[in-house]
Design a protein around this motif. Structure first.
Motif, PDB file in Angstrom:
ATOM      1  N   GLU A   1       0.632  -1.287   0.035  1.00  0.00           N
ATOM      2  CA  GLU A   1       0.063   0.066  -0.016  1.00  0.00           C
ATOM      3  C   GLU A   1       0.944   1.271  -0.056  1.00  0.00           C
ATOM      4  O   GLU A   1       2.116   1.128   0.366  1.00  0.00           O
ATOM      5  N   PRO A   2       0.634   2.676  -0.534  1.00  0.00           N
ATOM      6  CA  PRO A   2       1.331   3.544  -0.467  1.00  0.00           C
ATOM      7  C   PRO A   2       2.117   3.993   0.632  1.00  0.00           C
ATOM      8  O   PRO A   2       3.105   4.319   0.513  1.00  0.00           O
ATOM      9  N   LYS A   3       1.713   3.645   1.767  1.00  0.00           N
ATOM     10  CA  LYS A   3       2.198   4.310   3.066  1.00  0.00           C
ATOM     11  C   LYS A   3       3.623   3.365   3.194  1.00  0.00           C
ATOM     12  O   LYS A   3       4.766   3.590   3.497  1.00  0.00           O
TER      13      LYS A   3
ATOM     14  N   ARG B   1       4.828   1.573   0.654  1.00  0.00           N
ATOM     15  CA  ARG B   1       5.620   1.862  -0.457  1.00  0.00           C
ATOM     16  C   ARG B   1       6.905   2.883  -0.164  1.00  0.00           C
ATOM     17  O   ARG B   1       7.837   2.678  -0.379  1.00  0.00           O
ATOM     18  N   GLU B   2       6.140   3.843   0.658  1.00  0.00           N
ATOM     19  CA  GLU B   2       7.029   4.931   0.944  1.00  0.00           C
ATOM     20  C   GLU B   2       8.059   4.515   2.056  1.00  0.00           C
ATOM     21  O   GLU B   2       9.410   4.878   1.838  1.00  0.00           O
TER      22      GLU B   2
ATOM     23  N   SER C   1       4.953   2.471  -8.547  1.00  0.00           N
ATOM     24  CA  SER C   1       3.646   1.716  -8.234  1.00  0.00           C
ATOM     25  C   SER C   1       3.181   0.700  -9.433  1.00  0.00           C
ATOM     26  O   SER C   1       2.390  -0.021  -8.763  1.00  0.00           O
TER      27      SER C   1
ATOM     28  N   TRP D   1      -0.843  -3.254  -5.746  1.00  0.00           N
ATOM     29  CA  TRP D   1      -1.858  -2.901  -4.968  1.00  0.00           C
ATOM     30  C   TRP D   1      -3.211  -2.278  -5.452  1.00  0.00           C
ATOM     31  O   TRP D   1      -2.942  -1.250  -6.343  1.00  0.00           O
TER      32      TRP D   1
ATOM     33  N   GLN E   1      -6.734  -0.384  -4.015  1.00  0.00           N
ATOM     34  CA  GLN E   1      -7.701   0.009  -2.888  1.00  0.00           C
ATOM     35  C   GLN E   1      -8.872  -0.902  -2.580  1.00  0.00           C
ATOM     36  O   GLN E   1      -9.456  -1.209  -3.629  1.00  0.00           O
TER      37      GLN E   1
END
Length: 244
Positions: free
Chosen positions: A67-69, A71-72, A79, A117, A119
């Motif tokens: 998920e983006p969090k 991934r960062e 992505s 990923w 959502q």
């Protein structure tokens, strides 16, 4: 006749100090420069072996399942699922891979088995026609990880692999799934049951050693990662393998 191809996957950025263990930054920064957050860029490459009647993939990289969090947090730059794009450049999709050999099940080696990923969507297992080869010891570690490396595994992937009916556990140097041209070596220093593959080739054997040495800098026998389970064991294993 085999054709061996290096396949690009997603990249990630990890802390340079963690990647180089007890080596000082003044030394390791000459090999891999760090960004403003002290992270170094790492390529999660796979090895594709094309034979006359089958395609074998060694590792799948980190993929794009985070998920983006997360991934960062782990510095995954892209992505999109780079491994799938790289396979497409060779006229292949995940459906065309007959066997995937996983050295171990840390997310930066096995995450590429999962869909990118989305959502509110659970991850899906890709490679629908594939047999997945994992060492017996590596599988047990993934199912019952130590507190120190628990975050390196993907519980959802474990369940998907088990439910697929196509998970093959390896505990011997040779496997009926690959044949005598492929020989396994096992290591304990990085993680229990790290499975490295020696591939016979007309020009001499190729050894895919995964995280025994995750890059050329780690071929220096004294250099290990902070992520390694036991640095001294890994150094001894690396020396023995390089001397063989």
């Amino acid at each position: 006749m085999k054709k061996l191809i290096s396949i690009e996957g997603n990249t990630q950025k990890l802390d340079g100090g963690a990647m180089f263990g007890n080596a000082p930054k003044a030394l390791w920064s000459k090999w891999l420069p760090a960004d403003e957050y002290n992270r170094v860029t790492l390529h999660c490459r796979a090895l594709l072996v094309r034979e006359k009647d089958r395609n074998i993939l060694f590792e799948t990289g980190i993929g794009a399942f985070f998920e983006p969090k997360l991934r960062e947090r782990y510095g995954v730059v892209e992505s999109n699922h780079v491994l799938l794009q790289s396979l497409a450049q060779h006229g292949l999709s995940d459906r065309d891979i007959d066997i995937v050999v996983l050295s171990h099940l840390h997310f930066d080696h096995a995450g590429g088995l999962l869909s990118a990923w989305q959502q509110d969507q659970p991850p899906q297992l890709l490679f629908p026609n594939t047999q997945f080869l994992v060492s017996e010891a590596g599988w047990q570690r993934a199912r019952q990880p130590h507190l120190r490396d628990r975050a390196s595994f993907i519980p959802a992937l474990n369940q998907l692999l088990q439910d697929s009916g196509r998970l093959q556990l390896i505990d011997q140097p040779y496997s009926e799934w690959l044949g005598v041209d492929y020989r396994f070596h096992f290591s304990e220093g990085h993680t229990p049951g790290l499975m490295m593959t020696e591939i016979a080739d007309d020009d001499g054997p190729v050894l895919f050693i995964a995280d025994l040495a995750p890059g050329t800098a780690w071929l220096n026998q004294a250099i290990t990662m902070g992520y390694d389970r036991c640095a001294e064991t890994l150094i001894d294993e690396k020396q023995a393998l390089l001397q063989d």
